[in-house]
Design a protein around this motif. Structure first.
Motif, PDB file in Angstrom:
ATOM      1  N   PHE A 114       0.827  -1.113  -0.002  1.00 14.86           N
ATOM      2  CA  PHE A 114       0.001  -0.105   0.067  1.00 14.86           C
ATOM      3  C   PHE A 114       0.896   1.182  -0.055  1.00 14.86           C
ATOM      4  O   PHE A 114       0.363   2.358   0.283  1.00 14.86           O
ATOM      5  CB  PHE A 114      -1.005   0.009   1.208  1.00 14.86           C
ATOM      6  CG  PHE A 114      -1.915  -1.059   1.267  1.00 14.86           C
ATOM      7  CD1 PHE A 114      -3.305  -0.775   0.306  1.00 14.86           C
ATOM      8  CD2 PHE A 114      -1.818  -2.321   1.738  1.00 14.86           C
ATOM      9  CE1 PHE A 114      -4.187  -1.672   0.285  1.00 14.86           C
ATOM     10  CE2 PHE A 114      -2.777  -3.354   1.550  1.00 14.86           C
ATOM     11  CZ  PHE A 114      -3.990  -3.124   0.625  1.00 14.86           C
ATOM     12  N   GLU A 115       2.278   1.063  -0.221  1.00 10.17           N
ATOM     13  CA  GLU A 115       3.053   2.009  -0.295  1.00 10.17           C
ATOM     14  C   GLU A 115       2.922   3.051  -1.042  1.00 10.17           C
ATOM     15  O   GLU A 115       3.018   4.359  -0.837  1.00 10.17           O
ATOM     16  CB  GLU A 115       4.571   1.455  -0.419  1.00 10.17           C
ATOM     17  CG  GLU A 115       5.517   2.314  -0.794  1.00 10.17           C
ATOM     18  CD  GLU A 115       6.822   1.482  -1.600  1.00 10.17           C
ATOM     19  OE1 GLU A 115       7.764   1.998  -2.083  1.00 10.17           O
ATOM     20  OE2 GLU A 115       6.732   0.310  -1.625  1.00 10.17           O
ATOM     21  N   TRP A 116       2.421   2.777  -2.297  1.00  4.81           N
ATOM     22  CA  TRP A 116       2.061   3.749  -3.435  1.00  4.81           C
ATOM     23  C   TRP A 116       0.747   4.747  -2.974  1.00  4.81           C
ATOM     24  O   TRP A 116       0.828   5.879  -3.269  1.00  4.81           O
ATOM     25  CB  TRP A 116       1.806   3.332  -4.620  1.00  4.81           C
ATOM     26  CG  TRP A 116       3.072   2.427  -5.161  1.00  4.81           C
ATOM     27  CD1 TRP A 116       3.094   1.137  -5.095  1.00  4.81           C
ATOM     28  CD2 TRP A 116       4.346   2.969  -5.560  1.00  4.81           C
ATOM     29  NE1 TRP A 116       4.590   0.733  -5.708  1.00  4.81           N
ATOM     30  CE2 TRP A 116       5.229   1.887  -5.669  1.00  4.81           C
ATOM     31  CE3 TRP A 116       4.922   4.298  -5.485  1.00  4.81           C
ATOM     32  CZ2 TRP A 116       6.509   2.123  -6.129  1.00  4.81           C
ATOM     33  CZ3 TRP A 116       6.265   4.519  -5.920  1.00  4.81           C
ATOM     34  CH2 TRP A 116       7.213   3.333  -6.237  1.00  4.81           C
ATOM     35  N   TYR A 117       0.004   4.021  -2.339  1.00  8.21           N
ATOM     36  CA  TYR A 117      -1.279   4.995  -1.815  1.00  8.21           C
ATOM     37  C   TYR A 117      -0.684   5.847  -0.767  1.00  8.21           C
ATOM     38  O   TYR A 117      -1.227   6.918  -0.861  1.00  8.21           O
ATOM     39  CB  TYR A 117      -2.330   3.816  -1.254  1.00  8.21           C
ATOM     40  CG  TYR A 117      -2.921   3.446  -2.401  1.00  8.21           C
ATOM     41  CD1 TYR A 117      -4.187   4.186  -3.195  1.00  8.21           C
ATOM     42  CD2 TYR A 117      -2.663   2.063  -3.156  1.00  8.21           C
ATOM     43  CE1 TYR A 117      -4.892   3.539  -4.089  1.00  8.21           C
ATOM     44  CE2 TYR A 117      -3.344   1.537  -4.011  1.00  8.21           C
ATOM     45  CZ  TYR A 117      -4.479   2.160  -4.693  1.00  8.21           C
ATOM     46  OH  TYR A 117      -5.263   1.581  -5.765  1.00  8.21           O
ATOM     47  N   ALA A 118      -0.068   5.299   0.160  1.00  5.96           N
ATOM     48  CA  ALA A 118       0.492   6.140   1.318  1.00  5.96           C
ATOM     49  C   ALA A 118       1.353   7.261   0.802  1.00  5.96           C
ATOM     50  O   ALA A 118       1.031   8.581   1.003  1.00  5.96           O
ATOM     51  CB  ALA A 118       1.434   5.334   2.081  1.00  5.96           C
ATOM     52  N   LYS A 119       2.064   7.073  -0.386  1.00  2.00           N
ATOM     53  CA  LYS A 119       2.699   8.133  -1.007  1.00  2.00           C
ATOM     54  C   LYS A 119       1.902   9.184  -1.459  1.00  2.00           C
ATOM     55  O   LYS A 119       2.171  10.426  -1.352  1.00  2.00           O
ATOM     56  CB  LYS A 119       3.729   7.670  -2.048  1.00  2.00           C
ATOM     57  CG  LYS A 119       4.736   8.366  -2.542  1.00  2.00           C
ATOM     58  CD  LYS A 119       5.908   7.754  -3.568  1.00  2.00           C
ATOM     59  CE  LYS A 119       6.613   8.828  -3.906  1.00  2.00           C
ATOM     60  NZ  LYS A 119       6.993   8.464  -5.563  1.00  2.00           N
TER      61      LYS A 119
END
Lengths: 332, 255, 284
Positions: free
Chosen positions: B43-48
Motif C-alpha cells: 500500500f506504499e504507493w497509496y500512502a505516498k
C-alpha cells in the motif's frame, strides 16, 4: 384461405402466476371469434400463444389440424394486428403492406399491385405513397389490417385493434371489420374488453376471467343466457336478487334457490315474473330509454335498475306495477 | 446464436475492463514498474500519493471547480430550459441551437478561444478561468437534459400554480425544480464528473493552481510509476461512487 | 402590457444569463479565433490584419497536411469500428439480458467511461507496451517469440479511442433500441421475416438516427482529442490537435493555432451537414 384453430388444455405460467388455466377451445374455419374479458384475464396471452410469440407451459395448439409446437411466428399461417399497429414508420404504406410478400420473395411489381389492392380493400385507395405518420388513428388501423391480410393468412389475430380509437370511430370500424371478414373469409380471433364491440362483430364470444373460459356462445346466447354470474355482469348491467327456498325479498318466485338475474330492459309492466308495485326512487332520461331505480313496496331495501320506454311517464315517487320478461338463475 | 451473444458480451466486458483492471492491480505493485510480473501487494504507493501535498491540493481544486462550475451551469441551463419550454418565441429554434452548439465543438477549440480572449483582455489565468470554460461545456448538457425532461405534465402543474397566484420565482422554486429533481440531479452529477475529469481546458486555462488531471499529466512525464496507478485508481473510485450514488438515488426512485 | 408580452419578457429574462454566458465565452472567443487566424507573427509578436498565409501554409506544408490526413483517417476508422462493435453489445444488452439485469449490465459495460480520461489513456501503455500485459501474456503462452510493437503506434491510438467510444455508443444505441416498441420486431417476424431480415429492414432503419447521432459525437470528440494520440500514439505521427498544441507551446504561434482550429471546426461542420438528415442532437 382459412383454417380452424384448436386449443387443447393449454396452461401458461409466468413464475408463480397462472395466466391461463387449462383452457380448451375449438374455433371453426372462417369463424369470427372474440375473446372478451377484463385486463389480466389471459385473453392476450392466449392470442400470443396462437400467434407463436410464446410457447404454452402445457397443452397443445393446432391450426388447420397441424400441431404448432415449436413453430415460429413467421412459419405459422397466422398474422397479427397489434394494438399499437406497429406500422414501420420509415416505409410508405405500400411498403408496409407489401412487407410480408417481400419477405416471401415476391417480385416488387407484384407485391406493389397486391399492396394497392389491399389498401383499396380497407378504403385507402391511392394512398400507397403516404407515410404512416401522415395518417389518422383510424387510417393507421386500416393499414395494419391490410398489412396483416396481404399475406393471406389462414387465421388473423387482432389484439385490441380498436382500443386506441375514439368511441364513434370505433363503432364505425367495427362494422368495416365485420364486412372485411365476410369478404375474405379468414378466421378472425379478436381480443377486446369492450362487450359492445364484441357483440357487434362476433359470431361467437368467448368470455374469459382469471385465466379460464367462463362462457362462450353467440352474442345473443351469452347476453341472454349467461352461464355464470361473471358473464352476466360483464356482458351488461344486471339486477342480482338472492332467492332461497322459493322466496325472493319481494315474494315467492318459481325458482328454488340461487341468484335471480334480471337485465334492466327485461323489466316492464307486462313481464310474467311479477315484482309487484314498485316505487320509483329516481329517473334519468337516456335518449332511447329512461333509466330508473325502483324498489318493490314489499322489499323497500331492494334497489333495482330498470330501463323503461321513453314514452312511459316515470318520475320520482310514482308507483309502477312491474314484472320481468326474461330471467336466468345462477348459483354463486 | 445465444451462446455467441454471451461470448460477445463477455469479450466486451474484458475489453472494457482490461485497462482499468491493469491500472488497479498494478497500483498495489511491490516494485518500481507497474507492469508484469506482479511482485506482490503493497500500500506504499497509496500512502505516498495521499501524503503528496501537491496532488491533494490539485484534488481539492478539481472538486471546487467541478462543484462551482456545475452549479452555475445547472442554474443557467435550467432557467433557459424553463423559459424555452414555456413560451414559444420567434427565435426559439435558433436559441436552442446556440445553447446546444458548444456540444459540437472540440474542447480544445473552446479552450483556445478562451485562452486567446483572456490573454487579450488581460485576465489572469486561474481556477476561475478554468471554471468559466467548464461552465461553457456543461451548460449545453444541463440545458438539454432539463429541457428534454419538461413535458405537458410539468407545464400544466406550473400553469395551475400561476393560476393559484404564485409569482414566477415561487413557481420555479416550489413546482418546477422539485418536479424535475431527478433530471436536475442527473445533469448536476454528470457535469461534476465531466468537469472534475476534464483535462485540456484546465490545462490551457490554469497557471499556478492546477486541477487533478493536469497534475496527473505532469506525473506522466516522469514515466511509468505505480504511484500514477494509485492516483488513477482513487480517481476511478470517486467517479464510480458518484455514478453508483446517482444510479441508486435518482434513477431507482424515478422508476 | 398584454399577458403574452409579459410572458415573453419574462422568458427573455430567464434565458438571458445562459445566452449571455454562451455569447461571451463561446461565440465571442470563437469569432476572435477566426479573426486571429488571419493574423501573422513577426518575431514573437502577433500582427493583426487580413493575411491568408496561415491557411496557405496548412495546405502546402506537408507536415500540416499530413496531420490533417492522419486525424481524418484515425477518426474515420475509430468511428466505424466503434459503431460496429457497440451495436451488437447494445443489442445483446437490450434484447438478450433479462430486463431486471439490464441496467446493471449497461452500467457495468460503461463503468470505465467514468474513470479519468487522462488516467484511462495512461493505463493503455501498461496493457499494450513492450512489457505490458498483452505482450507478457502472449510470450508466456508461447504464442509469440518476442514482444510485438503496439504501443506508440497508430494502432494503439485507435485501440484507446475505440475503447472510449464503444462505451459512449453503447449508451446511445441502447437508449434507442430500448425505446422501440417490441411489436415492430414481432410484426416483422409475424409477416415472415427472419431475425436477420428483421434487423436489416426494421430495427436498423429505426435506430439509424440514434446511431448517426452517436457516430457524429464520436467524430467530434475523436478528431478534437489531444490526450489519446499524445499518450498512446507517441510522436511517430501527429494529429491535428497535437499540431495545434505544438504551435501553442513551442512557438507561441497563436494565429497558426487558430487557423488550424478553424480547419478542424470546418471538418466538423462538414461532418455535421453530411449527417444532419439523421441527427437528433436535442435528443442526445
Amino acid at each position: 384461405m382459412t383454417a380452424s384453430v384448436s386449443i387443447r388444455s393449454v396452461s401458461q405460467r409466468y413464475g408463480t402466476a397462472l395466466a391461463l388455466n387449462d383452457v380448451s377451445l375449438d374455433i371453426a374455419a372462417g369463424e369470427f371469434v372474440v375473446l372478451l374479458g377484463p385486463s389480466g384475464c389471459g385473453k392476450t396471452t392466449l392470442l400470443n400463444l396462437i400467434g407463436g410469440f410464446a410457447e404454452p407451459t402445457s397443452g397443445q395448439i393446432l391450426i388447420g389440424g397441424r400441431d404448432m409446437a415449436g413453430v415460429a411466428p413467421k412459419d405459422r399461417p397466422t398474422t397479427t394486428v397489434f394494438q399499437d399497429y406497429a406500422l414501420f414508420p420509415h416505409m410508405s404504406l405500400r411498403d408496409n403492406v407489401g412487407f410480408g410478400l417481400r419477405m416471401r420473395g415476391v417480385p416488387r411489381a407484384d407485391r406493389a399491385k397486391k399492396a394497392d389492392a389491399m389498401l383499396a380493400l380497407v378504403g385507402l385507395e391511392g394512398r400507397g405513397d403516404r407515410r404512416p405518420h401522415e395518417l389518422s388513428g383510424g387510417q393507421r388501423q386500416r393499414v395494419a389490417l391490410a398489412r396483416a391480410l396481404a399475406v393471406e393468412p389462414d387465421v388473423l389475430l387482432l389484439d385490441e385493434p380498436l382500443g386506441a380509437l375514439d368511441l364513434k370511430l370505433r363503432r364505425q370500424m367495427q362494422d368495416e371489420l365485420k364486412a372485411i371478414q365476410r369478404r375474405v373469409g379468414t378466421t378472425f380471433v379478436h381480443v377486446t374488453h369492450d362487450q359492445e364491440e364484441a357483440m357487434a362483430i362476433a359470431d361467437r364470444i368467448v368470455v374469459m376471467n382469471h385465466g379460464r373460459i367462463e362462457d362462450h356462445g353467440p352474442p345473443r346466447e351469452v347476453y341472454l343466457h349467461p352461464k355464470t354470474l361473471f358473464t352476466a355482469g360483464f356482458m351488461g348491467e344486471v339486477n342480482r336478487i338472492p332467492v332461497s327456498g322459493g322466496n325472493a325479498p319481494f315474494g315467492p318466485v318459481p325458482v328454488a334457490d340461487g341468484i335471480l338475474c334480471i337485465r334492466p330492459e327485461a323489466i316492464s309492466p307486462t313481464g310474467a315474473l311479477r315484482l309487484g308495485p314498485c316505487t320509483v326512487q329516481d329517473a334519468a332520461f337516456f335518449g332511447s330509454y329512461v333509466r330508473a331505480h325502483v324498489s318493490p313496496l314489499t322489499a323497500p331495501d331492494l334497489r333495482l335498475v330498470v330501463h323503461l320506454p321513453q314514452s312511459q311517464l316515470v318520475e320520482e315517487g310514482r308507483v309502477l306495477d312491474l314484472g320481468a320478461e326474461t330471467h336466468v338463475v345462477l348459483s354463486e | 446464436m445465444r451462446l455467441l451473444s454471451w461470448a460477445y458480451l463477455a469479450a466486451a466486458y474484458v475489453f472494457v475492463f482490461l485497462p482499468v483492471a491493469v491500472l488497479v492491480v498494478f497500483s498495489f505493485q511491490d516494485g518500481r514498474l507497474p507492469v508484469p510480473p506482479f511482485r506482490g501487494v503493497t500500500f506504499e504507493w497509496y500512502a505516498k500519493v495521499l501524503s503528496d501535498g501537491k496532488l491533494m491540493t490539485a484534488l481539492g481544486n478539481s472538486l471546487l471547480v467541478a462543484v462551482v462550475s456545475s452549479t452555475v451551469a445547472l442554474i443557467l441551463g435550467f432557467l433557459a430550459a424553463h423559459a424555452l419550454a414555456r413560451v414559444r418565441l420567434p427565435g426559439s429554434a435558433l436559441m436552442r441551437g446556440v445553447l446546444i452548439a458548444p456540444l459540437t465543438v472540440s474542447y480544445l477549440i473552446i479552450a483556445l478561444g478562451l485562452l486567446n480572449l483572456f490573454t487579450q483582455t488581460g485576465v489572469r489565468l486561474s481556477l476561475w478561468t478554468a471554471g468559466i470554460g467548464h461552465v461553457v461545456i456543461n451548460l449545453p448538457l444541463c440545458f438539454a437534459i432539463t429541457y428534454a425532461a419538461m413535458g405537458d405534465h410539468q407545464r400544466n402543474a406550473e400553469r395551475a400554480a400561476r393560476d393559484l397566484g404564485a409569482p414566477e420565482w415561487k413557481v420555479l422554486l416550489l413546482i418546477s425544480a422539485p418536479m424535475l429533481a431527478a433530471p436536475l440531479a442527473a445533469a448536476f452529477f454528470l457535469s461534476v464528473t465531466f468537469s472534475w475529469d476534464e483535462f485540456i481546458i484546465a490545462f490551457l486555462l490554469t497557471r499556478f493552481d492546477v486541477t487533478l488531471p493536469v497534475e496527473i499529466w505532469s506525473m506522466l512525464r516522469s514515466g511509468l510509476s505505480p504511484a500514477t496507478n494509485a492516483v488513477g485508481s482513487l480517481v476511478f473510485l470517486v467517479s464510480v461512487t458518484l455514478v453508483i450514488l446517482l444510479e441508486l438515488l435518482v434513477f431507482r426512485r424515478t422508476k | 402590457m398584454s399577458l403574452a408580452a409579459r410572458d415573453r419578457r419574462l422568458a427573455w429574462g430567464l434565458m438571458a444569463p445562459a445566452l449571455l454566458w454562451t455569447a461571451a465565452f463561446f461565440v465571442l472567443p470563437f469569432l476572435g479565433m477566426i479573426a486571429l487566424s488571419f493574423a501573422h507573427m513577426e518575431g514573437r509578436q502577433v500582427v493583426q490584419g487580413f493575411d491568408t498565409g496561415n491557411y496557405a501554409r496548412i495546405f502546402t506544408d506537408w507536415t500540416m497536411l499530413k496531420a490533417l490526413i492522419n486525424s481524418l483517417e484515425i477518426t474515420a476508422v475509430v468511428t466505424v469500428i466503434s459503431v460496429v462493435l457497440a451495436y451488437p453489445l447494445a443489442a445483446i444488452i437490450a434484447f438478450r439480458v433479462p430486463a431486471r439485469w439490464q441496467r446493471l449490465a449497461l452500467l457495468m459495460a460503461v463503468l470505465p467511461f467514468w474513470t479519468s480520461y487522462v488516467v484511462r489513456s495512461y493505463s493503455w501503455p501498461l496493457v499494450l507496451g513492450q512489457n505490458g500485459v498483452v505482450n507478457q501474456t502472449l510470450l508466456g503462452l508461447g504464442l509469440i517469440a518476442e514482444p510485438v510493437q503496439i504501443a506508440s503506434t497508430r494502432a494503439a491510438t485507435v485501440v484507446g479511442f475505440v475503447h472510449f467510444f464503444v462505451m459512449l455508443l453503447t449508451l446511445t444505441i441502447y437508449a434507442n433500441l430500448i425505446q422501440l416498441s417490441p411489436n415492430y420486431a414481432r410484426a416483422a417476424q409475424d409477416l415472415g421475416a427472419s431475425r436477420w431480415q428483421t434487423f436489416v429492414h426494421v430495427i436498423l432503419p429505426l435506430t439509424l438516427p440514434g446511431v448517426v447521432t452517436g457516430a457524429f459525437l464520436t467524430f467530434v470528440l475523436c478528431i478534437g482529442d489531444y490526450i489519446t494520440p499524445q499518450i498512446l500514439g507517441g510522436n511517430t505521427e501527429l494529429t491535428l490537435p497535437q499540431l495545434i498544441m505544438l504551435q501553442l507551446g513551442r512557438s507561441g504561434n497563436f494565429p497558426l493555432a487558430s487557423a488550424l482550429s478553424v480547419v478542424l471546426m470546418a471538418v466538423v461542420t462538414l461532418a455535421y451537414f453530411a449527417s444532419s438528415r439523421w441527427l437528433r442532437l436535442d435528443r442526445v
